[in-house]
Write an enzyme that holds these catalytic residues in place. Structure first.
Site, PDB file in Angstrom:
ATOM      1  N   SER A 147      72.881  95.632 102.338  1.00 57.82           N
ATOM      2  CA  SER A 147      72.870  94.489 103.243  1.00 57.82           C
ATOM      3  C   SER A 147      73.933  94.669 104.308  1.00 57.82           C
ATOM      4  O   SER A 147      74.965  95.318 104.088  1.00 57.82           O
ATOM      5  CB  SER A 147      73.152  93.195 102.469  1.00 57.82           C
ATOM      6  OG  SER A 147      73.408  92.102 103.340  1.00 57.82           O
ATOM      7  N   TYR A 173      77.711  88.146  96.598  1.00 64.04           N
ATOM      8  CA  TYR A 173      76.632  88.912  97.209  1.00 64.04           C
ATOM      9  C   TYR A 173      77.190  90.050  98.061  1.00 64.04           C
ATOM     10  O   TYR A 173      76.772  91.209  97.946  1.00 64.04           O
ATOM     11  CB  TYR A 173      75.748  87.992  98.048  1.00 64.04           C
ATOM     12  CG  TYR A 173      74.611  88.714  98.727  1.00 64.04           C
ATOM     13  CD1 TYR A 173      73.449  89.029  98.032  1.00 64.04           C
ATOM     14  CD2 TYR A 173      74.703  89.088 100.065  1.00 64.04           C
ATOM     15  CE1 TYR A 173      72.402  89.706  98.650  1.00 64.04           C
ATOM     16  CE2 TYR A 173      73.661  89.761 100.691  1.00 64.04           C
ATOM     17  CZ  TYR A 173      72.520  90.069  99.983  1.00 64.04           C
ATOM     18  OH  TYR A 173      71.487  90.744 100.594  1.00 64.04           O
TER      19      TYR A 173
END
Length: 239
Positions: free
Chosen positions: A131, A145
């Site tokens: 990501s 995350y």
């Protein structure tokens, strides 16, 4: 593991990016299977909350692919908010669950893939979907995350450096916001127009765009690219 077909295992293939990746392998000289938790009868079922399930998925993938996996694409992941105001036990539980699903499960599968490639003295490829958050961080509710994706990038680079001499290649892809159910909910909760203004391209990515990058890494990227981290974020973060 060098004849005819390319055998591919894709995790998180029930929706979004993973579904688009699996669909991009149209069956032409490719045998691909995907993992999901949604109950789709066409996919291998597995819940990455359990480490045992991860190993079982790998074996089920081998069974579906005639005992051979050439390419692993780790896409499965969660993006649940975890505010620091949560009570400590709940905050830690959410942290650990995200790490288990986003990072530890991927690491287990990478390990099994490398061992499988080595056992068969075969070339193999690993593509990890990380990501943008790995590099620029994420919201105050998503420490876990960002940390999981940053670690995934570091793991990918380590695999690439460790096994390139054996023609075991590893790539990481770092999407920004992508038009999946997970991102749509987040965009809505954070004021979509404001976040879109932070993307020079003016829109979020489509799953098919990320899938095309994953397919390229899996099938066509030259070996000298091993260890590469590919960004796809509409210039919202430029390294």
């Amino acid at each position: 593991m060098t004849d005819r077909k390319t055998h591919i295992l894709v995790t998180g293939a029930g929706r979004g990016i993973g579904k688009a990746i699996l669909e991009s392998f149209d069956g032409t000289n490719v045998a691909a299977v995907g993992q999901s938790t949604t109950g789709d009868n066409d996919l291998l079922q597995s819940d990455f909350n359990s480490t045992d399930n991860v190993s079982r998925l790998w074996q089920n993938g081998l069974n579906q692919l005639d005992g051979r996996i050439d390419i692993l694409i780790n896409n499965a992941g969660i993006f649940d908010p975890n505010p620091i105001t949560e009570a400590e036990p709940q905050w830690l539980e959410s942290w650990e669950r995200t790490m288990q699903i986003n990072l530890t499960a991927a690491a287990q599968l990478c390990r099994l893939a490398v061992l499988h490639f080595q056992e068969h003295q075969a070339h193999g490829r690993i593509v990890n979907i990380a990501s943008r958050a790995a590099y620029r961080g994420d919201s105050p509710d998503h420490w876990h995350y960002a940390a999981s994706k940053g670690a995934m990038v570091a793991m990918t680079k380590t695999i690439a450096r460790s096994y390139a001499s054996e023609e075991i290649l590893a790539f990481a892809i770092c999407p920004g916001f992508t038009m999946t159910g997970m991102a749509e909910e987040y965009l809505e909760s954070r004021g979509g127009d404001k976040l879109l203004r932070d993307i020079p391209l003016g829109r979020v990515a489509q799953p098919a765009e990320i899938a095309s990058i994953a397919k390229y890494c899996a099938l066509d990227a030259p070996p000298s690219m091993t260890g590469a981290v590919l960004d796809a974020n509409g210039a919202s973060f430029v390294r």
